[in-house]
Design an enzyme around this catalytic site. Structure first.
Site, PDB file in Angstrom:
ATOM      1  N   GLU A  18      12.533   2.432 -31.112  1.00  0.00           N
ATOM      2  CA  GLU A  18      11.493   1.390 -31.432  1.00  0.00           C
ATOM      3  C   GLU A  18      10.147   1.799 -31.917  1.00  0.00           C
ATOM      4  O   GLU A  18       9.473   2.902 -31.804  1.00  0.00           O
ATOM      5  CB  GLU A  18      11.252   0.756 -29.982  1.00  0.00           C
ATOM      6  CG  GLU A  18      10.547   1.348 -28.913  1.00  0.00           C
ATOM      7  CD  GLU A  18      10.596   0.891 -27.631  1.00  0.00           C
ATOM      8  OE1 GLU A  18      10.631  -0.544 -27.586  1.00  0.00           O
ATOM      9  OE2 GLU A  18      10.300   1.442 -26.518  1.00  0.00           O
ATOM     10  N   GLU A  59      18.100   2.554 -19.164  1.00  0.00           N
ATOM     11  CA  GLU A  59      17.964   2.270 -20.410  1.00  0.00           C
ATOM     12  C   GLU A  59      17.661   3.219 -21.304  1.00  0.00           C
ATOM     13  O   GLU A  59      16.734   4.011 -20.791  1.00  0.00           O
ATOM     14  CB  GLU A  59      16.745   1.020 -20.376  1.00  0.00           C
ATOM     15  CG  GLU A  59      16.468   0.738 -21.945  1.00  0.00           C
ATOM     16  CD  GLU A  59      15.280  -0.254 -22.136  1.00  0.00           C
ATOM     17  OE1 GLU A  59      15.196  -1.098 -21.044  1.00  0.00           O
ATOM     18  OE2 GLU A  59      14.295  -0.230 -22.766  1.00  0.00           O
TER      19      GLU A  59
END
Lengths: 478, 300
Positions: B180, B175
């Site tokens: 974010e 990932e």
């Protein structure tokens, strides 16, 4: 961690070079540009008073509450120290510390977004009011006092230095501000004073004061029934910003930061101070913006013509014992609504309408007015008078009962000598939309053992009538 | 198109980093300094100095979100519902593909988190994925995004590895989190990679804190450049991190040499951010101006 962002000396030198060379490409400003004529000075108190700054304590406050402290400071040479007095401190007639720090030369604050400072206190405390924009009415640039006042209420401070951010609600309005800083604080609930320190007090452009959310009426959408020529003050005027820390910081902001608007100026108008005046019948919604952002909260007024007051009593005061009337001197009353939990639903009580006092009960089931200090001796009186008004539709089952309570020889509730009696008016005697004057012979209250120690008047509807207006409650002799 | 873009570096931060990061492609500090000074002499103004943040300039995929309505279905699909255990994080939202939660308007993709009771969840939002539609090994992946703010808001622009076999699961998939942030920390960007032995709380991660600016008040460009043995994280004109196999825990496997697909979502609540509170504003939207992907060109 190999990528820590570090300024090294080479880059600093580079910046200097860039500055010197970029002079070559500055453009000329156009003739139409109007320069702000006030200095954009940020500093208020760093290690001492900034140029032009004055200290003006509030009248009645502890005049020497403020001092410059060179022992305790966050940074540099000195801090501002404030000594909040103990209760009873003879040096303050009003028992508090408070002052404004103006710069009457005026400053252009429009490029800043916050007033910031570091603060700590001798113990964890809550400073009642702290902010800027207070000028004691001495600003040469303003037509009114404290036009752009900002107050952070109940600022929590601890015993460790911490930075505080008081956002400017709308910097664009502050092109000639003189109120740099102000505070007011009293002793705590135990009467104890304390000390707090403020350092590095200045205006800043943080760039992280964001997401403005102004509000009027504390964000509530409120409905009010009103009448011609009545006025309502819009309160709860605030501006909220989200800070770099993620916290929302809410300050009380003066009305002049807001632009108010009425949806129908034929019904209600609103001035720059947030005062709404009813000028016609109908419905209007009052809203506001601050800096182009719509404020949460609104006031919807339903203006129903002129208020119809109850008939003014004309009886000779010598023959009257008045409980509630603007026409007479009233006996001491303990309350107009005892809020007896848990069975009572009734809200409301005495209200003032343009200088006239009436009682408005809402969500009525039963309610008591009590006057036991002292009780009333109505033995020489013959009647009880009250004016009531019901504006809702009257259904067949609706009723209003009037009950008098007497506390007996001991002049106190209980003791086995209390008595009460109730007269009920059913729907056939009630009329909606007008005042109903009731003159009830005291002899009709057959359940009263005595009327030497009257102490209570009840209105009872058991919920059949929700809103009741009451005026002119008195006993009289005929 | 903007395929030959170099970012102008306005402040101090990037030069030193770049030099440290990629020594092989930059001159030493002293000569770089001299070159830039000469450049300034010639042009008078224009730029101060330039950090080469990105190297890959040949587009392989782009969505400028220029057509109003639902997003382009040839690029974007959706995750719907609540996944397993709130998508593994006890997130509170139910993802939908309804226009109330995801739409393109005025040149911008709008993902909106709403507070509403829906299919047993207290919030709705959307998660767009390119799985089965677009994936790529290496290259430059960037998007121009404005995020929402407030406790419990969790917007993300990230990638997951396409499984080598049907049985391969996270974190072995790999990932890469390009962007974010936690709504309650409006100035803090987080860029990470996750793999076997370095996932979730132990991901290889770096925060970048905006100075005198925030992520929710304007658009910022968030991107990575990814090649064999490195992932570079950048924001606007600042390269703020490089992750290489040397950064992984001893003995961990580098799982970033195969196809990855893109995800863009706005989550509400969950382990990473905590629940919204009474001050969190709903509805709120995450805005995406564009998504662009460039191919790896072997440079650097």
């Amino acid at each position: 961690m190999k990528n820590i962002r570090v300024k090294n000396i080479g880059i600093l030198i580079l910046s200097g070079l860039v500055l010197s060379w970029s002079v070559g490409c500055e453009r000329e400003v156009s003739d139409e540009v109007e320069f702000a004529s006030f200095p954009q000075r940020a500093e208020i108190f760093i290690d001492g008073f900034s140029g032009g700054l004055e200290y003006l304590p509030f009248g009645g406050s502890k005049l020497d509450a403020f001092s410059v402290d060179t022992d305790v400071k966050y940074l540099g040479e000195a801090s501002m120290r404030f000594d909040v007095p103990n209760f009873g401190d003879p040096s303050t007639s009003l028992g508090f510390a408070g002052a404004i720090f103006p710069d009457y030369g005026g400053r252009d604050l429009s490029d800043f977004d916050a007033l910031t400072f570091w603060a700590k206190a001798s113990r964890a405390e809550t400073i009642s009011q702290i902010g800027f924009g207070s000028d004691f009415g001495n600003s040469p640039y303003r037509d009114m006092q404290d036009k752009f006042l900002v107050t952070k209420e109940n600022l929590r401070v601890s015993t460790g230095w911490q930075k505080y951010v008081i956002p400017l609600p709308d910097p664009g309005k502050l092109i000639n501000e003189t109120g740099m800083f102000w505070y007011a604080e009293g002793p705590d609930a135990n009467g104890d004073g304390y000390s707090f320190w403020i350092d590095e007090l200045k205006f800043e452009k943080l760039g992280t004061v964001a997401q403005p959310r102004p509000a009027i009426l504390n964000g509530e959408d409120r409905m009010e029934r009103s009448f011609l020529d009545f006025q309502i003050n819009l309160t709860g005027l605030t501006q909220t910003y989200n800070l770099e820390t993620g916290e929302n910081q809410t300050v009380a902001a003066a009305p002049s930061y807001f632009t108010f608007e009425s949806s129908d100026t034929g019904v209600a108008i609103v001035n720059g101070m947030g005062v709404v005046t009813m000028v016609g019948t109908g419905t209007a919604e009052i809203t506001a913006t601050l800096g182009g952002v719509r404020a949460a909260g609104s006031l919807t007024v339903d203006v129903g013509g002129s208020f119809d007051f109850a008939p003014v009593p004309t009886r000779d005061p010598a023959t009257v014992i008045s409980i509630f009337s603007d026409a007479y001197t009233n006996v001491p009353v303990d309350f107009y609504n005892g809020f007896f939990a848990p069975f009572q639903t009734t809200l409301g009580g005495a209200i003032n309408i343009n200088g006239d006092n009436i009682i408005e009960y809402t969500e009525l089931n039963f309610v008591a007015t009590e006057f036991k200090n002292p009780t009333v001796n109505a033995s020489a009186m013959t009647h009880f008078h009250v004016d009531i008004r019901i504006d809702e539709n009257i259904d067949p089952a609706d009723f209003i009962a009037v009950e008098l309570g007497d506390f007996g020889a001991n002049a106190a509730f209980g003791g086995g000598d209390d008595s009460s009696s109730r007269i009920t008016f059913d729907s056939s005697t009630l009329v909606s939309g007008q005042w109903i004057s009731l003159d009830i012979p005291l002899s009709d209250f057959t359940g009263l053992a005595s009327r030497n120690n009257l102490a209570q008047i009840f209105f009872i509807s058991d919920g059949t009538i929700s809103t009741l207006l009451v005026d002119n409650m008195y006993f009289y002799a005929e | 198109m903007n395929s030959n873009k170099q970012f102008n570096m306005k402040k101090n931060s990037g030069l030193k980093e770049t030099l440290t990061l990629r020594k092989e492609t930059f001159p030493a500090l002293s000569s770089g300094f001299l070159l830039i000074a000469l450049f300034l002499l010639n042009t008078g103004c224009a730029v101060d100095d330039t950090q080469t943040v990105v190297n890959f300039t040949t587009l392989t995929m782009q969505d400028e979100f220029d057509t109003d309505g639902a997003p382009d279905s040839s690029i974007w699909g959706y995750d719907i519902g609540t996944g397993m255990n709130g998508w593994g994080n006890q997130e509170l939202q139910y993802y939908t593909d309804r226009p109330e939660n995801v739409t393109v308007n005025n040149g911008v993709l709008i993902i909106t988190a709403r507070k509403e009771d829906f299919q047993g969840s207290g919030y709705t939002s959307a998660r767009l994925i390119t799985q089965g539609k677009f994936s790529q090994t290496y290259g430059r992946f960037e998007a121009r995004i404005r995020v929402p703010y407030g406790q419990g808001m969790w917007p993300a622009f990230w990638m997951l590895g396409v499984p080598d076999s049907p049985g391969e699961i996270w974190p072995s998939l790999g990932e890469i989190d390009i962007m974010e942030m936690r709504g309650q920390n409006p100035t803090t960007l987080i860029g990470s990679v996750h793999g076997p032995g370095y996932s979730a709380g132990n991901a290889i991660s770096k925060e970048y804190v905006f100075q005198n600016d925030r992520m929710d008040t304007g658009f910022h460009v968030y991107g990575i450049e990814w090649g064999p043995d490195y992932v570079n994280h950048y924001v606007d004109d600042v390269l703020y991190n490089q992750i290489t196999p040397e950064d992984l825990p001893e003995g961990s496997e580098w799982v970033f040499d195969n196809d990855f697909y893109i995800l863009i979502n706005l989550a509400v609540g969950g382990n990473f951010v905590g629940s919204p509170n009474s001050e969190t504003v709903f509805p709120q939207s995450m805005l995406v101006d564009y998504v662009r992907v460039y191919e790896y060109n072997g440079l650097n």
